[in-house]
Design a protein around this motif. Sequence first.
Motif, PDB file in Angstrom:
ATOM      1  N   GLY A   1       0.923  -1.315   0.090  1.00 51.05           N
ATOM      2  CA  GLY A   1       0.021  -0.032   0.134  1.00 51.05           C
ATOM      3  C   GLY A   1       0.843   1.286   0.186  1.00 51.05           C
ATOM      4  N   GLU A   2       0.287   2.320  -0.484  1.00 48.38           N
ATOM      5  CA  GLU A   2       0.921   3.596  -0.154  1.00 48.38           C
ATOM      6  C   GLU A   2       1.024   4.224   1.116  1.00 48.38           C
TER       7      GLU A   2
ATOM      8  N   MET B   1      -3.651  -2.750   0.013  1.00 45.10           N
ATOM      9  CA  MET B   1      -4.635  -2.040   0.871  1.00 45.10           C
ATOM     10  C   MET B   1      -4.527  -0.490   0.494  1.00 45.10           C
ATOM     11  N   LEU B   2      -5.657   0.125   0.767  1.00 42.99           N
ATOM     12  CA  LEU B   2      -6.030   1.378   0.490  1.00 42.99           C
ATOM     13  C   LEU B   2      -6.903   2.154   1.425  1.00 42.99           C
ATOM     14  N   LYS B   3      -6.458   3.179   2.165  1.00 43.71           N
ATOM     15  CA  LYS B   3      -7.400   3.853   2.987  1.00 43.71           C
ATOM     16  C   LYS B   3      -7.689   2.967   4.125  1.00 43.71           C
ATOM     17  N   GLY B   4      -6.728   2.042   4.657  1.00 40.78           N
ATOM     18  CA  GLY B   4      -7.409   1.314   5.820  1.00 40.78           C
ATOM     19  C   GLY B   4      -8.126   0.057   5.555  1.00 40.78           C
ATOM     20  N   ARG B   5      -8.475  -0.097   4.172  1.00 39.66           N
ATOM     21  CA  ARG B   5      -9.315  -1.332   3.753  1.00 39.66           C
ATOM     22  C   ARG B   5      -8.355  -2.310   2.868  1.00 39.66           C
TER      23      ARG B   5
ATOM     24  N   TYR C   1      -7.700  -0.040  -8.250  1.00 38.07           N
ATOM     25  CA  TYR C   1      -6.430   0.686  -7.508  1.00 38.07           C
ATOM     26  C   TYR C   1      -5.376  -0.290  -7.817  1.00 38.07           C
ATOM     27  N   THR C   2      -5.435  -1.673  -7.972  1.00 38.01           N
ATOM     28  CA  THR C   2      -4.252  -2.437  -8.310  1.00 38.01           C
ATOM     29  C   THR C   2      -3.757  -2.244  -9.390  1.00 38.01           C
ATOM     30  N   ASP C   3      -4.681  -1.937 -10.137  1.00 32.76           N
ATOM     31  CA  ASP C   3      -4.178  -1.634 -11.922  1.00 32.76           C
ATOM     32  C   ASP C   3      -3.421  -0.231 -11.872  1.00 32.76           C
TER      33      ASP C   3
END
Lengths: 319, 272, 538
Positions: free
Chosen positions: C307-308, C488-492, C510-512
């Motif tokens: 995740g970032e 992960m993105l923004k806690g999910r 998002y993965t893309d």
Amino acid sequence: MKNVLILISKRSIASLLTLFIVSVIIFIGVELLPGDVAETVLGQSATPETVEAFRKELKLDLPPHTRYVAWLKGFVHGDFGNSLANGRPVFELIGWRLSNTLFLAFTTSLIAIPLAICLGMLAALYRNSLFDKFISITTLSFISFPEFFIAYILIAIFSVQLGIFPSLAVIEKHMSFGAKIYAILLPSLTLTCVVTAHMMRQTRAAIINVLASAYIEMAEIKGINRLRIIVHHAFPNSLSPVINVIAVNIAYLIVGVVIVEVVFVYPGLGQLLVDSVAKRDLPVVQASGLIFSFIFIFLNLAADVLSMLSNPKLRQSEI
Amino acid sequence: MLRLLRQAPLSAKIGIAIVFLNIFAAIFAPIIAPYEETSIVGDVWEVFSGKFYLGTDHIGRDLFTRMMFGARNTIILAFITTFLSFLVGSTLGFIAAVKGSWTDNILSRIIDIIMAFPTLIFALMILSVMGSSVPTLIFTIAILDSTRVYRLSRAVAMDIEVMEFVEAARLRGEGLWWLMRHEILPNAMPPLMAEFGLRFCFVFLFIASLSFLGLGLQPPLADWGGMVRENAGAITFGIYTPLIPAGAIALLTVGVNLIVDWFLHLSSGLHE
Amino acid sequence: MKNLLEIKNLYIEAYYDEQWQPIVRNINLHLKRGEVLGLIGESGAGKSTIGLAAMGFTRQGCRLASGSINLDGTEIKDASAAELKAIRGSKIAYVAQSAAASFNPSHKVIKQYAEAPVHHGLMGYEEAEEEAIELYRRLFLPTPEKIGYRYPHELSGGQLQRSMVAMAMSCKPDIIVFDEPTTALDVTTQIEVLAAVKEITKKMNKAALYITHDLAVVAQVAHRIMVLRNGRLVEEGETCELLENPKEKYTRELLNVRSTRQEKNNSDEMGIILNIKKVSATYTGQENVLDDIDLVVSKGQTVALVGESGSGKSTLARVITGLLPATRGSVTFLGKELPLQLRKREKEDLRRMQMIYQMPDTALNPRQTVRKVIGRPIEFYFGIKGREKDEKIRELLEKIELDPDSYINRMTTELSGGEKQRICIARALAAEPELIICDEVTSALDQLVAEGLLDLLQDLQNKTNVSYLFITHDLATVKAIADKIVIMLKGRIVEQGEKAEVLSPPHHEYTDKLLASVPEMDPNWLDNLLASRASAFI
């Protein structure tokens, strides 16, 4: 911004609470005096009758909490009771003394604060130069010297050898402003040496601390000259520690000048406190202790609030 | 260690010399001093002479003798007080930093309240209530001073506490003692040692000030602040006797400060 | 065409160990108008030092020893302080790595933009403002008319970095030095800044030095590349040529790192050791930084958590270890539900789960020796002391490929970054754990060192069958080491599964984006990507 207001009000409430606790401690502390107050104070002349009268006078026959409330109530209304030493109202004694202390503190800050900030910036600007080293050694010495040492040296030079300033800072109500300034010159000079040294060192350190930031290097790389970097880029970001040290020093000028007042026999609140402690004049000790604490707590609060507000992260654009 | 001393700047060497001189005087006072601490041996305010190296004081005691014993009394008192203040202040500061949450909260609030009193005023009031004796003096000043030590050691420990090696020790399951003794203390030593020098100066000046006000060590014990007070009247007659003990106080604090400055410079990594 | 910048036989020295020692040796470099020269190397290669030297600037404790720096006819090395001031900012400008630190927090962004041109007497404040807005527009900043009137802390990292690029352009300099301008950014924001850099160098025809440690990034913007190591030139060449035909071994190593590991098919069969169910957590008591996380780690497996910054991946590690108790959900470890708080857990459970951190500098106590660091867990968990403990320490040092005799008595401060990280691994292994949580363990290390460390972790897993929960933002690392990937993105958690499954389409949106943002060695990659994104909008 809303968060800051909440922070500030929290901080203010904490100060009020502290002040309350401090007043309780001062009250209880004085109550704890070993032995019966009345007998101690009256000493040899204590007869059962005089002790009884004395206890009534001090309202020692009432329960403590009632007395505390009455004391605090009186305090808010400017009634601090009567001095044990001479029977005069404490308010009268303190009012004049407090104004003298504030006068000395105010005059000194007017000289010392601008001087300290300018010197601090210059020392940071010419860091590691001869000027900087000279200033650094001088201020280090002034910080290390006890105040009475500086005071006596100034007296030795200016009043004993040269005879141009009085060694006693006698001050009367009817004196003109100029005469008052002349009278307090030596004590003021003594204090200026002490507080300027302290404030200047902190200002220099705060600015140098900021000078290590990447944005200062960036400004240098943009070809900006050093004076502008110090004044425009470094100083605004070192405000918070500088404000703090100024507040600490003003507080010191008001509550910490006991020594200087004693040396110059200056009729300030500090000297009154020392005298009253020696005489065990409790109402005066209580009242001046509380006034000092109040000023001290207030200045600390002001410093905290101002340095919170000076945090650049709090600045908001209008858009 | 010796190499370090040799490389020290001139200012630090002067500082070390001053401090050693004072310690020497304090230890060997009874041997060096030509007279008894409290015996009256000459006239009032005699000038320097072969008999009285620094002249005599306001009741005719030898000032040189009084200076030696004064060093002894004042320095030892200040040292014990500072030590006690550090013991209390840094232990509590470390505990607050490591434990965090409510332990930290309660400790910090109590310290805040003590610090809300102006130091000198607080000391004056306590001494007026309790009367001035050596244990009261040590205890009062140590308590007042430990608040500053607490603040500093808590702040230093907090900076160390956020480092991952402390977290690693926590995750291992180490207890409070190990964290304080093995993880935090060794890293907090440099700032604490510098602070010890500064606090010593402060305590030393503070005791001198109280003595000067007549609330510190009680006569006839010799101590520098008291000696300034006793002889203060002389200055207006152009007799500089009070400047000698006052100067001695100044010299020692300058000396300690010079060493602290050098030490801070060393531990900051020799940059500037 | 004439050279704008010409550096000849440059030596730069730094003062350490009580003497002046060279940190840049015999560097020759030339730059023409419109040309972008990439300087690439690992930390200590001297690339930033060279970049700053081109402006006549040396950091404290450094000096220009010999050689010449000729900037458009002016000899920088002999220039006076006043001449240097006039040149800096106006003829040659600088873009630093961290925009957040390089903007003065007290002043508005546009005011800082205007400072240099006004100060150098090139234009008035109003004119500078107008030009700033025009530049902000060209660099794709949102609401270009307004954004300059904000304070630096009111802008995002990518926006700040682009404002800094604009600021460097404010005096229309001939040359811009870019010093790792994208290193501190997430991959998806890196693209924005790279596009801005490209806009300036290509369309505005400026000469630039582009300093970075990342070959794939420099391949996108540079015409020529110089590879540096320990202050010396290793190899120099046209970008395409150098990428296709590296002559030196070191360059080949830089190009060839990250060999993908072979697939293993042991996954869930070995049994689950960590099972996280419906975990949520918060720092403030209000907003959840973790929301409804489900995650499983099996024996001998490496699960990569990707995740970032701000995605909550490190927070998840804190929740698993109990440092931050979860507000909801359960953590089951080796078949036993663990208390959510660290201090309620048993010593034996603590022993079986160890952690390795991102910054080896702060993960080791600077006042301890290697012996004490590794010895403590042995003594603490197993009660082994004295000679037996020493034996164990030596064994562990051998496992992490460090010579016991020369390392056991060293202070941790006497180690390099890679060595420190190995000691951290040894400290974790000393507890004989079942699971090691690795939090960005390679991101503070140089490329080749990181590669060695990953190999070591792989090797240790093969020998001891320990499981890793591998937290990272670097997709290349993930591709190299993971069995399973969790994004992960923004806690999910947006996507999770076996590596091959997650990496091959169809992806979550998002993965893309994440996968597409990872720079490739192909010099045309950025152009193609920007073109495809632009066409997607039409």
